[in-house]
Motif scaffolding. Structure first.
Motif, mmCIF file in Angstrom:
data_model
loop_
_atom_site.group_PDB
_atom_site.id
_atom_site.type_symbol
_atom_site.label_atom_id
_atom_site.label_comp_id
_atom_site.label_asym_id
_atom_site.label_seq_id
_atom_site.Cartn_x
_atom_site.Cartn_y
_atom_site.Cartn_z
ATOM 1 N N ALA A 1 39.359 30.032 33.586
ATOM 2 C CA ALA A 1 39.639 29.255 34.802
ATOM 3 C C ALA A 1 40.811 29.868 35.553
ATOM 4 O O ALA A 1 41.681 30.515 34.960
ATOM 5 C CB ALA A 1 39.954 27.809 34.437
ATOM 6 N N VAL A 2 40.797 29.636 36.879
ATOM 7 C CA VAL A 2 41.912 30.040 37.740
ATOM 8 C C VAL A 2 42.365 28.799 38.514
ATOM 9 O O VAL A 2 41.539 28.109 39.116
ATOM 10 C CB VAL A 2 41.467 31.147 38.729
ATOM 11 C CG1 VAL A 2 42.564 31.468 39.731
ATOM 12 C CG2 VAL A 2 41.041 32.398 37.973
ATOM 13 N N LEU B 1 40.680 41.160 40.478
ATOM 14 C CA LEU B 1 39.551 40.406 41.052
ATOM 15 C C LEU B 1 40.044 39.144 41.753
ATOM 16 O O LEU B 1 39.542 38.775 42.817
ATOM 17 C CB LEU B 1 38.544 40.034 39.953
ATOM 18 C CG LEU B 1 37.570 41.123 39.537
ATOM 19 C CD1 LEU B 1 36.684 40.625 38.404
ATOM 20 C CD2 LEU B 1 36.696 41.571 40.714
ATOM 21 N N ILE B 2 41.023 38.491 41.153
ATOM 22 C CA ILE B 2 41.588 37.282 41.771
ATOM 23 C C ILE B 2 42.226 37.659 43.107
ATOM 24 O O ILE B 2 42.016 36.999 44.123
ATOM 25 C CB ILE B 2 42.614 36.626 40.815
ATOM 26 C CG1 ILE B 2 41.897 36.063 39.585
ATOM 27 C CG2 ILE B 2 43.412 35.541 41.525
ATOM 28 C CD1 ILE B 2 42.812 35.656 38.449
ATOM 29 N N ARG B 3 42.982 38.756 43.085
ATOM 30 C CA ARG B 3 43.688 39.200 44.289
ATOM 31 C C ARG B 3 42.698 39.634 45.380
ATOM 32 O O ARG B 3 42.758 39.146 46.504
ATOM 33 C CB ARG B 3 44.619 40.367 43.938
ATOM 34 C CG ARG B 3 45.623 40.720 45.024
ATOM 35 C CD ARG B 3 46.435 41.952 44.668
ATOM 36 N NE ARG B 3 45.640 43.169 44.649
ATOM 37 C CZ ARG B 3 45.193 43.800 45.743
ATOM 38 N NH1 ARG B 3 45.452 43.330 46.943
ATOM 39 N NH2 ARG B 3 44.474 44.910 45.630
ATOM 40 N N GLY C 1 38.930 28.436 40.656
ATOM 41 C CA GLY C 1 37.564 28.766 40.244
ATOM 42 C C GLY C 1 37.579 29.433 38.889
ATOM 43 O O GLY C 1 38.409 29.108 38.042
ATOM 44 N N ILE C 2 36.686 30.382 38.730
ATOM 45 C CA ILE C 2 36.585 31.055 37.427
ATOM 46 C C ILE C 2 36.460 32.565 37.586
ATOM 47 O O ILE C 2 36.023 33.063 38.627
ATOM 48 C CB ILE C 2 35.369 30.558 36.606
ATOM 49 C CG1 ILE C 2 34.069 30.717 37.403
ATOM 50 C CG2 ILE C 2 35.530 29.120 36.158
ATOM 51 C CD1 ILE C 2 32.914 31.208 36.569
ATOM 52 N N THR D 1 34.091 36.765 40.267
ATOM 53 C CA THR D 1 34.769 35.466 40.440
ATOM 54 C C THR D 1 33.788 34.462 41.028
ATOM 55 O O THR D 1 32.817 34.838 41.689
ATOM 56 C CB THR D 1 35.947 35.604 41.421
ATOM 57 O OG1 THR D 1 35.450 36.154 42.653
ATOM 58 C CG2 THR D 1 37.034 36.510 40.868
ATOM 59 N N GLN D 2 34.050 33.192 40.809
ATOM 60 C CA GLN D 2 33.329 32.122 41.496
ATOM 61 C C GLN D 2 34.349 31.075 41.911
ATOM 62 O O GLN D 2 35.064 30.547 41.048
ATOM 63 C CB GLN D 2 32.277 31.476 40.567
ATOM 64 C CG GLN D 2 30.914 32.112 40.719
ATOM 65 C CD GLN D 2 29.851 31.549 39.775
ATOM 66 O OE1 GLN D 2 28.976 32.290 39.353
ATOM 67 N NE2 GLN D 2 29.911 30.265 39.454
#
Ligand code: PDD
Length: 281
Positions: free
Chosen positions: A37-38, A78-80, A87-88, A117-118
């Motif tokens: 999770a993010v 990927l988050i950046r 999300g995830i 990512t989602q």
């Protein structure tokens, strides 16, 4: 929006992220995965996920596709690149692509690593306010459910059955006892105690479960690790499930039996709040 995904060392537009038709993940489900999770752009419980990935790979004798440092950087990148706030991150490692033989490829093959990512609403998930309904269904899976493999057909069918009955999750049942949800761990509350099945090859050792155990201990909530039956679940005071993407999710109905008067119960609500606070919500 076109996402940026990761495939074997490269960051690509999602439309260009591809793997071979000979990939053993595709042909044999010969691979493992993790979902982290993010929240507010930060990974939740990431160390626990990499630890479990290491174990899954080891159990299946799949090599690491990269170093741990590279895996960490890939998640952050990927988050950046996707500007992901909530999300995830999904990541998958397979034994790689080779001509189809059941035994491991004779020639050394590089494992396949993909991730994407989602965006999802995890903290303000409306299901957490109302609670969710679950059904029960036979556990059709293999005997090594402690390994997080991509062999998910039984969970796919179980979840679909739940959705077709207007429910959110299916609790899988073996010999009259609940094992776990199709993509979550399962809990009931009875007489002020949180009851959940102990760890074994029969269930996945959830990272959220582990975090919940720690929080429960810190806040004086007693956890009993034991099997529980479907009938016990019907008669529970409260119930919930945990997973990386749902955190602690209250359950208000099991096979049409209302739990706790059909409202999320106080212990589950408190545990969700504690989890959210720790996740940086
Ligand atoms: N599923 N049990 C099963 C069978 C699962 O697939 C999962 C996670 C869990 C909970 O584990 P964790 O708390 O580490 O997420 C338990 C993920 C979220 C998925 O497949 O999407």
């Amino acid at each position: 929006m076109v996402r940026t995904v990761y495939v074997n060392g490269e960051y690509l537009p999602e439309t260009e992220g591809k793997v071979s038709i000979f990939d053993r993940g595709f042909l044999f489900a010969d691979g493992v995965y993790e979902v982290s999770a993010v929240v507010n752009g930060r990974l939740v419980d990431y160390a626990a996920h990499t630890e479990r990935l290491a174990r899954s790979l080891q159990e299946l004798r799949i090599e690491w596709p990269c170093t741990r440092g590279e895996l960490d950087r890939m998640h952050e990148e990927l988050i950046r690149r996707n500007g992901l706030s909530e999300g995830i991150v999904y990541m998958q490692v397979t034994r790689g692509a080779a001509d189809r033989t059941f035994n491991f490829p004779k020639e050394k093959v590089k494992p396949t690593l993909i991730a994407f990512t989602q965006a999802m609403s995890l903290v303000a998930n409306p299901n957490a306010v109302t609670g969710v309904k679950v059904i029960t269904t036979p556990d059709l899976r293999w005997a090594r459910r402690d390994i997080k493999t991509v062999m998910l057909l039984a969970p796919v069918l179980g979840k679909q059955e739940a959705y077709e009955q207007g429910c959110h999750e299916a609790w899988m049942v073996e010999d009259g006892f609940v094992t776990e949800g199709t993509s979550s761990n399962a809990y009931i509350v009875k007489d002020g105690k949180l009851i959940t099945r102990g760890l074994s090859n029969e269930i996945l050792a959830g990272c959220t479960r582990r975090a919940l155990f720690r929080l429960a201990k810190e806040h004086g909530v007693e956890i009993v690790e034991r099997k529980f039956t479907v009938e016990e679940a019907y008669a529970a005071d409260e119930a919930c499930l945990t997973s990386a993407s749902q955190f602690v999710m209250p359950i208000v109905e099991i096979d049409g039996h209302r739990i706790g008067g059909g409202q999320p119960g106080p212990m589950v609500r408190k545990l969700r709040e504690l989890f959210l606070a720790e996740a940086g919500a």
